[in-house]
Design a protein around this motif. Structure first.
Motif, PDB file in Angstrom:
ATOM      1  N   LEU A 161      55.038 -17.565  52.501  1.00  0.00           N
ATOM      2  CA  LEU A 161      54.110 -17.477  50.790  1.00  0.00           C
ATOM      3  C   LEU A 161      54.917 -18.735  49.757  1.00  0.00           C
ATOM      4  O   LEU A 161      56.059 -18.895  49.783  1.00  0.00           O
ATOM      5  CB  LEU A 161      53.841 -16.292  50.177  1.00  0.00           C
ATOM      6  CG  LEU A 161      53.224 -16.394  48.617  1.00  0.00           C
ATOM      7  CD1 LEU A 161      52.245 -16.088  48.523  1.00  0.00           C
ATOM      8  CD2 LEU A 161      53.507 -15.137  47.904  1.00  0.00           C
ATOM      9  N   ARG A 202      47.533 -14.595  47.797  1.00  0.00           N
ATOM     10  CA  ARG A 202      48.573 -14.109  46.335  1.00  0.00           C
ATOM     11  C   ARG A 202      48.145 -12.692  46.588  1.00  0.00           C
ATOM     12  O   ARG A 202      48.756 -11.528  45.877  1.00  0.00           O
ATOM     13  CB  ARG A 202      48.945 -14.691  45.266  1.00  0.00           C
ATOM     14  CG  ARG A 202      49.526 -16.446  45.148  1.00  0.00           C
ATOM     15  CD  ARG A 202      50.156 -16.641  44.309  1.00  0.00           C
ATOM     16  NE  ARG A 202      48.914 -17.234  43.524  1.00  0.00           N
ATOM     17  CZ  ARG A 202      47.836 -17.872  43.700  1.00  0.00           C
ATOM     18  NH1 ARG A 202      48.387 -19.681  44.689  1.00  0.00           N
ATOM     19  NH2 ARG A 202      46.781 -18.576  43.122  1.00  0.00           N
ATOM     20  N   LEU A 238      60.121 -10.788  46.793  1.00  0.00           N
ATOM     21  CA  LEU A 238      59.993 -12.264  47.402  1.00  0.00           C
ATOM     22  C   LEU A 238      61.173 -13.247  47.531  1.00  0.00           C
ATOM     23  O   LEU A 238      62.481 -12.750  46.041  1.00  0.00           O
ATOM     24  CB  LEU A 238      59.517 -12.907  46.131  1.00  0.00           C
ATOM     25  CG  LEU A 238      59.336 -14.040  45.690  1.00  0.00           C
ATOM     26  CD1 LEU A 238      58.189 -14.940  47.159  1.00  0.00           C
ATOM     27  CD2 LEU A 238      58.711 -14.979  44.432  1.00  0.00           C
ATOM     28  N   ARG A 284      53.212 -18.585  40.434  1.00  0.00           N
ATOM     29  CA  ARG A 284      52.118 -18.314  40.912  1.00  0.00           C
ATOM     30  C   ARG A 284      52.029 -16.846  40.636  1.00  0.00           C
ATOM     31  O   ARG A 284      51.439 -15.761  40.016  1.00  0.00           O
ATOM     32  CB  ARG A 284      51.291 -18.984  40.920  1.00  0.00           C
ATOM     33  CG  ARG A 284      51.018 -20.305  40.317  1.00  0.00           C
ATOM     34  CD  ARG A 284      49.975 -20.990  41.917  1.00  0.00           C
ATOM     35  NE  ARG A 284      49.768 -22.639  41.809  1.00  0.00           N
ATOM     36  CZ  ARG A 284      50.900 -23.099  41.426  1.00  0.00           C
ATOM     37  NH1 ARG A 284      51.479 -23.590  42.673  1.00  0.00           N
ATOM     38  NH2 ARG A 284      50.098 -25.017  41.388  1.00  0.00           N
ATOM     39  N   LEU A 285      52.850 -16.629  42.073  1.00  0.00           N
ATOM     40  CA  LEU A 285      52.494 -14.771  41.999  1.00  0.00           C
ATOM     41  C   LEU A 285      53.407 -14.343  41.132  1.00  0.00           C
ATOM     42  O   LEU A 285      52.717 -12.986  40.929  1.00  0.00           O
ATOM     43  CB  LEU A 285      53.656 -14.725  43.241  1.00  0.00           C
ATOM     44  CG  LEU A 285      53.506 -13.233  44.087  1.00  0.00           C
ATOM     45  CD1 LEU A 285      52.395 -12.787  44.824  1.00  0.00           C
ATOM     46  CD2 LEU A 285      54.488 -12.789  45.505  1.00  0.00           C
ATOM     47  N   GLU A 322      50.318 -14.019  38.267  1.00  0.00           N
ATOM     48  CA  GLU A 322      49.551 -13.195  38.245  1.00  0.00           C
ATOM     49  C   GLU A 322      49.683 -11.983  39.174  1.00  0.00           C
ATOM     50  O   GLU A 322      49.538 -10.952  38.300  1.00  0.00           O
ATOM     51  CB  GLU A 322      48.911 -13.628  39.854  1.00  0.00           C
ATOM     52  CG  GLU A 322      47.986 -14.849  39.901  1.00  0.00           C
ATOM     53  CD  GLU A 322      47.711 -15.131  40.627  1.00  0.00           C
ATOM     54  OE1 GLU A 322      47.687 -14.778  42.123  1.00  0.00           O
ATOM     55  OE2 GLU A 322      47.930 -17.359  40.374  1.00  0.00           O
TER      56      GLU A 322
END
Length: 290
Positions: A73, A82, A96, A111-112, A115
């Motif tokens: 990712l 994602r 992560l 971004r992950l 979101e």
């Protein structure tokens, strides 16, 4: 690497009950011994580990005897990847990591996180190594206020503009830099701020770790004769008393233009700074047309 802690020498990992969510987990920046017991427990209990490079993360996990499912990712991952990671985090713990250090610090991942939070997924951070903070701690520069500014641009003009924008910041500046670009960055800093104290922290936590301080010109001369290798953190001390304050008039004009036309914006900035209104008005017209 010097001082590695072997997995068999570790004490028992702390008890951890896996809870669904997204865990932002810091990994070592060089020495694999620089990982917390809590981080190892979370990695061991993860249903999925999202990472920049599965090969890099795989080496860390192998060193500690941890088997886990990995998902690449990075910044190029499409939205659907994602989305799948977030869906899994609703049901199980998903971790992560970046290749090294704290995720999202000049690394992909925001971004992950954004979101996941918007989707109502629990997000937490497992703290640990960070090259910027480690370099700041050992450089001997003022650390009560600092600004992390990521990587300087590769092109000369863009690098110069970035440095000029930061000229008036009353804090230590912290950059990440690559070995091939270090000398050019030091030369640019020397031209702008010849009297500021600068530090180059290189290969942190590794066998050939070094932290060298001095003026940017002196450091540029040293690294021209001794080309550097490895990961680099470049730090620049705050403005000296002899430096004239630098006003970012473009930023002031842009802010004023968001609320008014060029004439009124020029008047507002002129009143605030004492700069000639006609000069500001001409620049405001240029900015309006950009």
């Amino acid at each position: 690497m010097a001082g590695l802690v072997r997995s068999e020498a570790l004490p028992s990992l702390p008890a951890w009950e896996p809870v669904p969510g997204l865990y932002i987990l810091a990994t070592p920046i060089g020495n694999l011994g620089d990982i917390t017991l809590r981080a190892l427990a979370v990695l061991q209990g993860a249903a999925l580990i999202a990472c920049e490079d599965t090969r890099v993360t795989g080496k860390l996990l192998k060193h500690y005897g941890i088997k886990a499912r990995l998902q690449r990712l990075d910044d190029h991952a499409p939205p659907e990847v994602r989305a799948r990671v977030i869906d899994e985090a609703r049901q199980a713990p998903v971790v992560l990591v970046s290749d090294a250090g704290t995720p999202l610090v000049s690394d992909p991942g925001y971004r992950l996180v954004r979101e996941a939070r918007a989707a109502g997924v629990m997000v937490t951070s497992i703290p640990g190594a960070c090259a910027a903070v480690s370099a700041l701690a050992m450089a001997g520069l003022p650390s009560d206020r600092f600004l992390f500014a990521g990587f300087l641009p590769a092109k000369d003009k863009a690098r110069q503009q970035s440095l000029e924008e930061l000229a008036g910041v009353a804090a230590t500046l912290v950059f990440y830099e690559t070995a091939p670009r270090l000398e050019k960055s030091l030369v640019a800093i020397a031209a702008l701020w010849p009297d500021r104290e600068v530090a180059v922290a290189r290969e942190l936590t590794k066998l050939h770790e070094e932290c060298r301080t001095g003026t940017a010109a002196a450091l540029a001369e040293h690294y021209a004769a001794h080309p550097p290798k490895g990961e680099i953190v470049l730090l620049v001390g705050p403005p000296t008393e002899s430096e004239a304050p630098v006003l970012d008039t473009d930023a002031l004009l842009k802010a004023a233009l968001a609320e008014a036309g060029p004439g009124k914006a020029a008047g507002v900035v002129a009143k605030a700074t004492g700069i000639d209104r006609a000069t500001l008005y001409a620049r405001a017209l240029e900015l309006k047309g950009e």
